[in-house]
Design an enzyme around this catalytic site. Structure first.
Site, PDB file in Angstrom:
ATOM      1  N   THR A 236      -5.110   2.617  -7.838  1.00  0.00           N
ATOM      2  CA  THR A 236      -6.464   2.571  -7.287  1.00  0.00           C
ATOM      3  C   THR A 236      -7.275   3.706  -7.898  1.00  0.00           C
ATOM      4  O   THR A 236      -6.930   4.877  -7.755  1.00  0.00           O
ATOM      5  CB  THR A 236      -6.436   2.685  -5.760  1.00  0.00           C
ATOM      6  OG1 THR A 236      -5.727   1.552  -5.231  1.00  0.00           O
ATOM      7  CG2 THR A 236      -7.841   2.697  -5.185  1.00  0.00           C
TER       8      THR A 236
ATOM      9  N   LYS B 149      -7.037  -0.831 -10.450  1.00  0.00           N
ATOM     10  CA  LYS B 149      -7.784  -1.515  -9.389  1.00  0.00           C
ATOM     11  C   LYS B 149      -9.007  -0.682  -8.998  1.00  0.00           C
ATOM     12  O   LYS B 149      -8.880   0.509  -8.708  1.00  0.00           O
ATOM     13  CB  LYS B 149      -6.896  -1.732  -8.161  1.00  0.00           C
ATOM     14  CG  LYS B 149      -7.554  -2.522  -7.042  1.00  0.00           C
ATOM     15  CD  LYS B 149      -6.576  -2.768  -5.902  1.00  0.00           C
ATOM     16  CE  LYS B 149      -7.140  -3.700  -4.873  1.00  0.00           C
ATOM     17  NZ  LYS B 149      -8.324  -3.190  -4.181  1.00  0.00           N
TER      18      LYS B 149
ATOM     19  N   TYR C 148      -2.012   5.859  -5.400  1.00  0.00           N
ATOM     20  CA  TYR C 148      -3.010   6.892  -5.670  1.00  0.00           C
ATOM     21  C   TYR C 148      -2.267   8.021  -6.391  1.00  0.00           C
ATOM     22  O   TYR C 148      -1.477   8.740  -5.763  1.00  0.00           O
ATOM     23  CB  TYR C 148      -3.602   7.455  -4.376  1.00  0.00           C
ATOM     24  CG  TYR C 148      -4.423   6.496  -3.550  1.00  0.00           C
ATOM     25  CD1 TYR C 148      -5.731   6.187  -3.897  1.00  0.00           C
ATOM     26  CD2 TYR C 148      -3.901   5.928  -2.388  1.00  0.00           C
ATOM     27  CE1 TYR C 148      -6.495   5.321  -3.126  1.00  0.00           C
ATOM     28  CE2 TYR C 148      -4.649   5.065  -1.613  1.00  0.00           C
ATOM     29  CZ  TYR C 148      -5.946   4.768  -1.976  1.00  0.00           C
ATOM     30  OH  TYR C 148      -6.699   3.912  -1.211  1.00  0.00           O
TER      31      TYR C 148
ATOM     32  N   HIS D 128     -13.175  -1.984  -3.318  1.00  0.00           N
ATOM     33  CA  HIS D 128     -12.385  -1.445  -2.210  1.00  0.00           C
ATOM     34  C   HIS D 128     -12.816  -2.062  -0.872  1.00  0.00           C
ATOM     35  O   HIS D 128     -12.808  -1.409   0.164  1.00  0.00           O
ATOM     36  CB  HIS D 128     -12.512   0.081  -2.161  1.00  0.00           C
ATOM     37  CG  HIS D 128     -11.286   0.777  -1.652  1.00  0.00           C
ATOM     38  ND1 HIS D 128     -10.490   1.550  -2.458  1.00  0.00           N
ATOM     39  CD2 HIS D 128     -10.720   0.839  -0.423  1.00  0.00           C
ATOM     40  CE1 HIS D 128      -9.494   2.058  -1.750  1.00  0.00           C
ATOM     41  NE2 HIS D 128      -9.606   1.631  -0.507  1.00  0.00           N
TER      42      HIS D 128
ATOM     43  N   SER E 232       0.829  -1.205   0.000  1.00  0.00           N
ATOM     44  CA  SER E 232       0.000   0.000   0.000  1.00  0.00           C
ATOM     45  C   SER E 232       0.864   1.257   0.000  1.00  0.00           C
ATOM     46  O   SER E 232       1.918   1.319   0.648  1.00  0.00           O
ATOM     47  CB  SER E 232      -0.912   0.001   1.230  1.00  0.00           C
ATOM     48  OG  SER E 232      -1.588   1.234   1.350  1.00  0.00           O
TER      49      SER E 232
END
Length: 372
Positions: A178, A243, A152, A267, A124
């Site tokens: 994402t 994603k 992100y 999510h 992440s």
């Protein structure tokens, strides 16, 4: 002891001080007992009334398996080609934030467990351990692991590009972008608990500015669009995975814009409450992309039969998020190993009972969808 034996291994040897978990929920229950209630709610909760969160698991109940028999075929082979490599099984670890909030082993312990399982960890952007340390932990494990990075894209394109260069240098093998988070979902458990920031000593280490040492905030950008994906593809040679795809039109656009894989996900029910479950959205996405790019899925995977169902519906592989956090919170690195071992054994047994030797043997003919 039953006189009936089989070859559905692996067999788990007892470890000191902890009973062996029989399934993932055993680790969940242990994790819940250990976690601070506010932190437990952060890892557990979803958006709004949590309808999508609950439905992610129950959606698998609509599918019944139609196993084949007398297929023979010898030993199972779970190996799965994906983005230029081969996973030992069609299960990888989805990106989840704040591992050191769950256990001191944090992302490093998770990385060692994933490397030992010879599959992929998607780190992440909100990890509490820097990407370089996670990469080093995977390289130092018994078997080389695979590290991807979840991103992100930030409005500050200069910072975004510098972060891409950083994760490339660390040895990450793909970028997982994402795309379902133009704003943060309304997570009411966190609001009630006043959980708005990490405890002292923890931070999003991949957001640390190399010049100032300050940790930047992660900005969710409502202006994120397809031209930004084109820009990102232009600044990296890494495969780009999108994603958060649920709509087949977006899956077609993703292929048109040259992405390397699409990841069907809501999510974990943490963004738009009431959104479709991933497994319900999967068939239309698979139809939209055909065999042009791999299709991944996460959301509600708790059993080997869930993995089998997703593969039969056309997924190349699945991701697991919360179960990994359960294992980490319950037992640290060994708990993550147990999560992956349980899923591997459960999937192998389910495939044997369904008459399949390898993931490629699984197709929609093995499924019967029940009316709801």
């Amino acid at each position: 002891m039953s006189p009936v034996t089989d070859r559905v291994g692996p067999r788990h040897n007892p470890t000191a001080g902890a009973a062996l978990p029989v399934n993932l929920r055993d680790l969940r229950d242990e994790a819940w007992r250990r976690l601070d209630p506010a932190h437990r709610d952060y890892f557990t909760g979803g958006a709004g009334d949590e309808r999508t969160l609950r439905a992610n698991e129950t959606a698998f109940d609509a599918y019944r398996l139609l196993p084949r028999v007398l297929r023979g075929g010898g030993e199972r082979d779970l190996r799965t080609p994906l983005l230029g490599g081969t996973l030992s099984m069609p299960v990888l670890v989805s990106p989840t934030a704040f591992h050191r909030l769950a256990h001191p082993d944090g992302e490093v312990g998770c990385a060692r467990a994933v490397a030992g399982a010879d599959t992929v960890l998607v780190l992440s952007m909100a990890a509490t351990t820097p990407v370089e340390a996670v990469a080093a932990a995977m390289d130092a494990a018994d078997r080389p692991g695979r590290l991807w990075f979840q991103l992100y894209p930030q409005p500050d394109l200069g910072f975004t590009e510098s972060l891409v260069r950083r994760v490339e240098a660390a040895g990450c093998r793909a970028l997982v972008v994402t795309v379902d988070s133009p704003v943060l979902g309304r997570r009411e458990r966190d609001l009630r608990n006043g959980f708005l920031d990490l405890p002292p000593g923890l931070g999003c280490e991949n957001m640390r500015d190399p010049e100032t040492g300050r940790i930047r905030d992660i900005v969710l950008d409502a202006d994120l669009d397809w031209p930004r994906i084109d820009w990102l593809r232009g600044v990296t040679r890494l495969p780009v995975v999108l994603k958060g795809i649920l709509h087949p039109a977006d899956a077609r656009l993703a292929v048109a814009h040259g992405v390397d894989a699409v990841w069907v996900s809501n999510h974990g029910g943490r963004q738009l409450d009431g959104a479709a479950t991933a497994v319900d959205a999967l068939p239309s996405v698979v139809d939209a992309v055909g065999d042009r790019v791999p299709v991944l899925l996460d959301g509600g995977i708790r059993r080997g039969t869930d993995v089998l169902t997703a593969l039969a519906l056309g997924a190349t592989a699945v991701g697991v998020g919360r179960p990994v956090l359960w294992g980490l919170a319950a037992r640290g690195e060994p708990g993550v190993r147990q999560v992956l071992d349980l899923l591997r054994a459960d999937l192998g047994q389910a495939m044997t009972l369904a008459g399949a030797v390898r993931p490629a043997d699984l197709g929609p003919d093995l499924l019967n969808r029940m009316p709801r």
